[in-house]
Design a protein around this motif. Structure first.
Motif, PDB file in Angstrom:
ATOM      1  N   CYS A 156       0.859  -1.183   0.000  1.00  0.00           N
ATOM      2  CA  CYS A 156       0.000   0.000   0.000  1.00  0.00           C
ATOM      3  C   CYS A 156       0.895   1.232   0.000  1.00  0.00           C
ATOM      4  O   CYS A 156       2.057   1.172   0.410  1.00  0.00           O
ATOM      5  N   HIS A 157       0.330   2.342  -0.405  1.00  0.00           N
ATOM      6  CA  HIS A 157       1.089   3.579  -0.535  1.00  0.00           C
ATOM      7  C   HIS A 157       0.256   4.729   0.006  1.00  0.00           C
ATOM      8  O   HIS A 157      -0.922   4.840  -0.313  1.00  0.00           O
ATOM      9  N   ARG A 158       0.843   5.557   0.857  1.00  0.00           N
ATOM     10  CA  ARG A 158       0.159   6.736   1.385  1.00  0.00           C
ATOM     11  C   ARG A 158       1.067   7.945   1.203  1.00  0.00           C
ATOM     12  O   ARG A 158       2.283   7.840   1.328  1.00  0.00           O
ATOM     13  N   VAL A 159       0.459   9.101   0.927  1.00  0.00           N
ATOM     14  CA  VAL A 159       1.209  10.354   0.804  1.00  0.00           C
ATOM     15  C   VAL A 159       0.797  11.257   1.958  1.00  0.00           C
ATOM     16  O   VAL A 159      -0.389  11.466   2.199  1.00  0.00           O
TER      17      VAL A 159
ATOM     18  N   THR B  49       4.824   6.901   2.124  1.00  0.00           N
ATOM     19  CA  THR B  49       5.028   5.745   2.996  1.00  0.00           C
ATOM     20  C   THR B  49       4.470   4.509   2.301  1.00  0.00           C
ATOM     21  O   THR B  49       3.354   4.518   1.803  1.00  0.00           O
ATOM     22  N   ILE B  50       5.282   3.458   2.271  1.00  0.00           N
ATOM     23  CA  ILE B  50       4.917   2.183   1.640  1.00  0.00           C
ATOM     24  C   ILE B  50       4.945   1.115   2.725  1.00  0.00           C
ATOM     25  O   ILE B  50       5.884   1.047   3.520  1.00  0.00           O
TER      26      ILE B  50
ATOM     27  N   ARG C  11       2.058  -2.782  11.302  1.00  0.00           N
ATOM     28  CA  ARG C  11       2.357  -1.698  10.364  1.00  0.00           C
ATOM     29  C   ARG C  11       3.320  -0.685  10.974  1.00  0.00           C
ATOM     30  O   ARG C  11       4.086  -0.051  10.272  1.00  0.00           O
ATOM     31  N   THR C  12       3.311  -0.542  12.304  1.00  0.00           N
ATOM     32  CA  THR C  12       4.193   0.436  12.947  1.00  0.00           C
ATOM     33  C   THR C  12       5.666   0.059  12.834  1.00  0.00           C
ATOM     34  O   THR C  12       6.532   0.908  13.027  1.00  0.00           O
TER      35      THR C  12
ATOM     36  N   LEU D 110       8.241   1.910   5.086  1.00  0.00           N
ATOM     37  CA  LEU D 110       9.363   2.676   4.543  1.00  0.00           C
ATOM     38  C   LEU D 110       8.800   4.031   4.127  1.00  0.00           C
ATOM     39  O   LEU D 110       7.795   4.102   3.423  1.00  0.00           O
ATOM     40  N   THR D 111       9.437   5.118   4.572  1.00  0.00           N
ATOM     41  CA  THR D 111       8.994   6.465   4.212  1.00  0.00           C
ATOM     42  C   THR D 111      10.149   7.216   3.565  1.00  0.00           C
ATOM     43  O   THR D 111      11.280   7.148   4.041  1.00  0.00           O
ATOM     44  N   VAL D 112       9.847   7.923   2.481  1.00  0.00           N
ATOM     45  CA  VAL D 112      10.849   8.722   1.763  1.00  0.00           C
ATOM     46  C   VAL D 112      10.236  10.052   1.345  1.00  0.00           C
ATOM     47  O   VAL D 112       9.023  10.191   1.250  1.00  0.00           O
TER      48      VAL D 112
END
Length: 69
Positions: free
Chosen positions: A25-28, A39-40, A50-51, A55-57
């Protein structure tokens, strides 16, 4: 065919998904004072897992897959 004990210890095979990226999944996150963050994380984990499995970039690091093939 192996012995009953050996078969009991062999984990069942899990079929691979048609697309390995279907598992993600992908969140912005929009940041008012800084860069947007992507965040993926795995689709199939619960909120607690999930915590620790993500991975966040910065948005500037994310590229379109088709553009780099």
């Amino acid at each position: 065919m192996g012995t009953p004990d050996a078969d009991a210890q062999t984990p069942p095979e899990t079929p691979a998904p048609a697309n390995q990226f279907d598992r993600l999944c992908h969140r912005v996150s929009r940041q008012p004072g800084g860069p947007d963050r992507h965040t993926i994380f795995p689709r199939d984990v619960d909120a607690e897992q999930r915590t620790v499995r993500w991975l966040t970039v910065d948005a500037a690091c994310v590229v379109d897959l088709e553009s780099v093939r």
